[in-house]
Design a protein around this motif. Structure first.
Motif, PDB file in Angstrom:
ATOM      1  N   GLY A 231       0.870 -12.070  17.304  1.00  0.00           N
ATOM      2  CA  GLY A 231       0.547 -11.280  16.119  1.00  0.00           C
ATOM      3  C   GLY A 231       1.114  -9.867  16.209  1.00  0.00           C
ATOM      4  N   TYR A 232       1.016  -9.249  17.397  1.00  0.00           N
ATOM      5  CA  TYR A 232       1.625  -7.936  17.600  1.00  0.00           C
ATOM      6  C   TYR A 232       3.131  -7.995  17.343  1.00  0.00           C
ATOM      7  N   LYS A 233       3.735  -9.055  17.846  1.00  0.00           N
ATOM      8  CA  LYS A 233       5.184  -9.192  17.716  1.00  0.00           C
ATOM      9  C   LYS A 233       5.598  -9.336  16.255  1.00  0.00           C
ATOM     10  N   GLN A 234       4.854 -10.123  15.487  1.00  0.00           N
ATOM     11  CA  GLN A 234       5.172 -10.326  14.079  1.00  0.00           C
ATOM     12  C   GLN A 234       4.988  -9.051  13.261  1.00  0.00           C
ATOM     13  N   LYS A 235       3.982  -8.243  13.623  1.00  0.00           N
ATOM     14  CA  LYS A 235       3.719  -6.996  12.892  1.00  0.00           C
ATOM     15  C   LYS A 235       4.527  -5.817  13.421  1.00  0.00           C
ATOM     16  N   GLY A 236       5.308  -6.042  14.465  1.00  0.00           N
ATOM     17  CA  GLY A 236       6.118  -4.971  15.021  1.00  0.00           C
ATOM     18  C   GLY A 236       5.330  -3.969  15.835  1.00  0.00           C
ATOM     19  N   ILE A 237       4.176  -4.371  16.360  1.00  0.00           N
ATOM     20  CA  ILE A 237       3.327  -3.482  17.164  1.00  0.00           C
ATOM     21  C   ILE A 237       3.868  -3.439  18.594  1.00  0.00           C
ATOM     22  N   THR A 238       4.143  -2.239  19.074  1.00  0.00           N
ATOM     23  CA  THR A 238       4.707  -2.082  20.413  1.00  0.00           C
ATOM     24  C   THR A 238       3.919  -1.111  21.293  1.00  0.00           C
ATOM     25  N   THR A 239       2.939  -0.410  20.729  1.00  0.00           N
ATOM     26  CA  THR A 239       2.166   0.555  21.506  1.00  0.00           C
ATOM     27  C   THR A 239       0.671   0.290  21.323  1.00  0.00           C
ATOM     28  N   VAL A 240      -0.116   0.876  22.222  1.00  0.00           N
ATOM     29  CA  VAL A 240      -1.568   0.734  22.153  1.00  0.00           C
ATOM     30  C   VAL A 240      -2.116   1.423  20.912  1.00  0.00           C
ATOM     31  N   ASP A 241      -1.546   2.588  20.538  1.00  0.00           N
ATOM     32  CA  ASP A 241      -2.009   3.307  19.343  1.00  0.00           C
ATOM     33  C   ASP A 241      -1.815   2.463  18.090  1.00  0.00           C
ATOM     34  N   GLU A 242      -0.674   1.804  17.999  1.00  0.00           N
ATOM     35  CA  GLU A 242      -0.422   0.943  16.841  1.00  0.00           C
ATOM     36  C   GLU A 242      -1.380  -0.246  16.819  1.00  0.00           C
ATOM     37  N   ALA A 243      -1.648  -0.798  17.991  1.00  0.00           N
ATOM     38  CA  ALA A 243      -2.581  -1.922  18.063  1.00  0.00           C
ATOM     39  C   ALA A 243      -3.988  -1.499  17.683  1.00  0.00           C
ATOM     40  N   GLN A 244      -4.406  -0.307  18.129  1.00  0.00           N
ATOM     41  CA  GLN A 244      -5.734   0.203  17.798  1.00  0.00           C
ATOM     42  C   GLN A 244      -5.847   0.493  16.309  1.00  0.00           C
ATOM     43  N   ALA A 245      -4.775   1.058  15.716  1.00  0.00           N
ATOM     44  CA  ALA A 245      -4.792   1.347  14.282  1.00  0.00           C
ATOM     45  C   ALA A 245      -4.903   0.056  13.477  1.00  0.00           C
ATOM     46  N   ALA A 246      -4.171  -0.989  13.890  1.00  0.00           N
ATOM     47  CA  ALA A 246      -4.250  -2.272  13.193  1.00  0.00           C
ATOM     48  C   ALA A 246      -5.637  -2.885  13.337  1.00  0.00           C
ATOM     49  N   LEU A 247      -6.249  -2.705  14.499  1.00  0.00           N
ATOM     50  CA  LEU A 247      -7.597  -3.229  14.716  1.00  0.00           C
ATOM     51  C   LEU A 247      -8.621  -2.492  13.862  1.00  0.00           C
ATOM     52  N   ASP A 248      -8.499  -1.147  13.798  1.00  0.00           N
ATOM     53  CA  ASP A 248      -9.426  -0.360  12.977  1.00  0.00           C
ATOM     54  C   ASP A 248      -9.307  -0.738  11.500  1.00  0.00           C
ATOM     55  N   LYS A 249      -8.092  -0.934  11.042  1.00  0.00           N
ATOM     56  CA  LYS A 249      -7.886  -1.321   9.649  1.00  0.00           C
ATOM     57  C   LYS A 249      -8.496  -2.681   9.358  1.00  0.00           C
ATOM     58  N   HIS A 250      -8.321  -3.599  10.291  1.00  0.00           N
ATOM     59  CA  HIS A 250      -8.888  -4.932  10.126  1.00  0.00           C
ATOM     60  C   HIS A 250     -10.413  -4.880  10.059  1.00  0.00           C
ATOM     61  N   GLN A 251     -11.024  -4.062  10.905  1.00  0.00           N
ATOM     62  CA  GLN A 251     -12.485  -3.946  10.908  1.00  0.00           C
ATOM     63  C   GLN A 251     -13.000  -3.264   9.644  1.00  0.00           C
ATOM     64  N   GLN A 252     -12.230  -2.297   9.105  1.00  0.00           N
ATOM     65  CA  GLN A 252     -12.632  -1.643   7.863  1.00  0.00           C
ATOM     66  C   GLN A 252     -12.620  -2.623   6.696  1.00  0.00           C
ATOM     67  N   VAL A 253     -11.631  -3.488   6.677  1.00  0.00           N
ATOM     68  CA  VAL A 253     -11.559  -4.492   5.613  1.00  0.00           C
ATOM     69  C   VAL A 253     -12.751  -5.430   5.681  1.00  0.00           C
ATOM     70  N   ILE A 254     -13.099  -5.840   6.887  1.00  0.00           N
ATOM     71  CA  ILE A 254     -14.253  -6.729   7.058  1.00  0.00           C
ATOM     72  C   ILE A 254     -15.543  -6.033   6.628  1.00  0.00           C
ATOM     73  N   ALA A 255     -15.704  -4.763   7.012  1.00  0.00           N
ATOM     74  CA  ALA A 255     -16.921  -4.024   6.667  1.00  0.00           C
ATOM     75  C   ALA A 255     -17.033  -3.822   5.158  1.00  0.00           C
ATOM     76  N   SER A 256     -15.922  -3.522   4.479  1.00  0.00           N
ATOM     77  CA  SER A 256     -15.964  -3.323   3.032  1.00  0.00           C
ATOM     78  C   SER A 256     -16.291  -4.611   2.295  1.00  0.00           C
ATOM     79  N   ASN A 257     -15.796  -5.725   2.781  1.00  0.00           N
ATOM     80  CA  ASN A 257     -16.106  -7.017   2.157  1.00  0.00           C
ATOM     81  C   ASN A 257     -17.587  -7.358   2.282  1.00  0.00           C
ATOM     82  N   ARG A 258     -18.208  -6.911   3.367  1.00  0.00           N
ATOM     83  CA  ARG A 258     -19.631  -7.197   3.563  1.00  0.00           C
ATOM     84  C   ARG A 258     -20.515  -6.295   2.709  1.00  0.00           C
ATOM     85  N   SER A 259     -20.076  -5.042   2.449  1.00  0.00           N
ATOM     86  CA  SER A 259     -20.920  -4.078   1.748  1.00  0.00           C
ATOM     87  C   SER A 259     -20.852  -4.215   0.234  1.00  0.00           C
ATOM     88  N   VAL A 260     -19.773  -4.723  -0.345  1.00  0.00           N
ATOM     89  CA  VAL A 260     -19.628  -4.835  -1.799  1.00  0.00           C
ATOM     90  C   VAL A 260     -20.366  -6.067  -2.290  1.00  0.00           C
TER      91      VAL A 260
END
Length: 321
Positions: A231-260
């Motif tokens: 998944g990192y390879k497909q999204k072009g993620i090469t650093t820990v910061d990029e991986a953390q940012a993608a993880l935070d975004k994914h968790q925000q999407v999940i949290a917003s879907n639960r709250s609406v």
């Protein structure tokens, strides 16, 4: 009478770090205690014969019988894995079904240096004497050149495996893996080294920590991490910061879907039993003494009592006169 010549050893040196040796730990990690015990019995069988063991079905089944719960198939798997690790010479096993190694032969030489036996040559791979099934020296055996190339190739593969193993041991990813899931088996170790070369130690370590938070077990670690890193390879993620940012975004999407709240959710229909209850006519309970028939009966009863009372009084007056 001359003393019979003895080929095998009565005992052999057993390293105190045998249990923590990387090959022993790899065997134990893949096959459990049975694999380690098979490894030990293999060494015993070799040194009992001398410095090599002719591998066949009889020997395989004998070893399986000595280890409780082992099978011939398990013994065969352990032997092949030890050959791939370089514990036994792969060229000799491929050509002659013989289990031996340079270290085993060096140990045998040191243990028998006081014997007056001839210098061993059969299947010998030390001191410049090449491997042959008839004991012929490399200089006069035309087929031994091919076998010598196999031996050199095996040495090269063995050195590469050692380098890969050393590289893995010095990485944070390997230490994390070992702390979470124990010493990786051969497949996991090879895969881990490939990941580190491709993605880097830090990014692989981040993926391993993420897998630990998801409570991934040892058996599913390779498959799970493969999906994450792909998944990192497909999204072009090469650093820990990029991986953390993608993880935070994914968790925000999940949290917003639960709250609406979902206003488009269809209203559940009323059950049939509720509809039937609503359709039935409601009957009012009768009030006390509201029935005219019951009131007339009550009045008649009081009239009869009054009449009986008057008759009784009249009779009493007549008797008194």
């Amino acid at each position: 009478m001359a003393r019979p010549k003895k080929d095998g050893l009565d005992y052999f040196p057993f390293d105190v770090d045998f249990d923590t040796n990387e090959k022993t730990e790899a065997i134990n990690g893949e096959f459990g205690a049975k694999g380690t015990l098979i490894f030990i019995y293999l060494l015993l069988a070799i040194y009992r014969k001398g410095y090599f063991l002719q591998w066949d079905e009889l020997v395989k089944n004998q070893l399986a019988n000595r280890v409780p719960g082992a099978t011939g198939e398990l013994v065969e798997q352990v032997v092949k894995r030890l050959i791939s690790y370089g514990t036994f010479n792969e060229a000799l096993f491929t050509s002659d079904n013989v289990l031996t190694s340079q270290r085993i032969q060096a140990t045998y030489l040191d243990a028998t240096k006081r014997r007056k036996n001839d210098k061993p040559s059969l299947y010998w791979i030390n001191d410049g004497i090449n491997v042959t099934s008839s004991g012929v020296n490399v200089d006069i055996n035309p087929q031994s050149k091919v076998k010598e190339n196999k031996v050199n190739k095996t040495k090269t593969n063995k050195n590469q495996q050692k380098k890969s193993s050393v590289v893995a041991h010095d990485t944070s990813a390997f230490k994390l893996w070992e702390n979470l899931w124990g010493f990786p088996n051969a497949i996991a170790l090879e895969t881990l080294v490939e990941w580190i070369h491709e993605f880097g130690d830090e990014l692989v370590s981040f993926a391993i920590r993420y897998a630990a938070k998801r409570d991934v077990k040892n058996k599913g670690a390779v498959n799970y991490l493969t999906k994450v890193l792909e998944g990192y390879k497909q999204k072009g993620i090469t650093t820990v910061d990029e991986a953390q940012a993608a993880l935070d975004k994914h968790q925000q999407v999940i949290a917003s879907n639960r709250s609406v709240p979902n206003f488009n959710k269809p209203i559940e229909p009323e059950p049939d039993w509720f509809k039937q209850q609503q359709e039935q006519p409601q009957t009012a309970k009768p009030e006390p003494n509201s029935n005219p028939e019951s009131n007339s009966d009550l009045a008649a009863m009081f009239a009869e009592l009054e009449q009986a009372k008057n008759e009784s009084k009249s009779n009493s007056e007549q008797k008194s006169q």
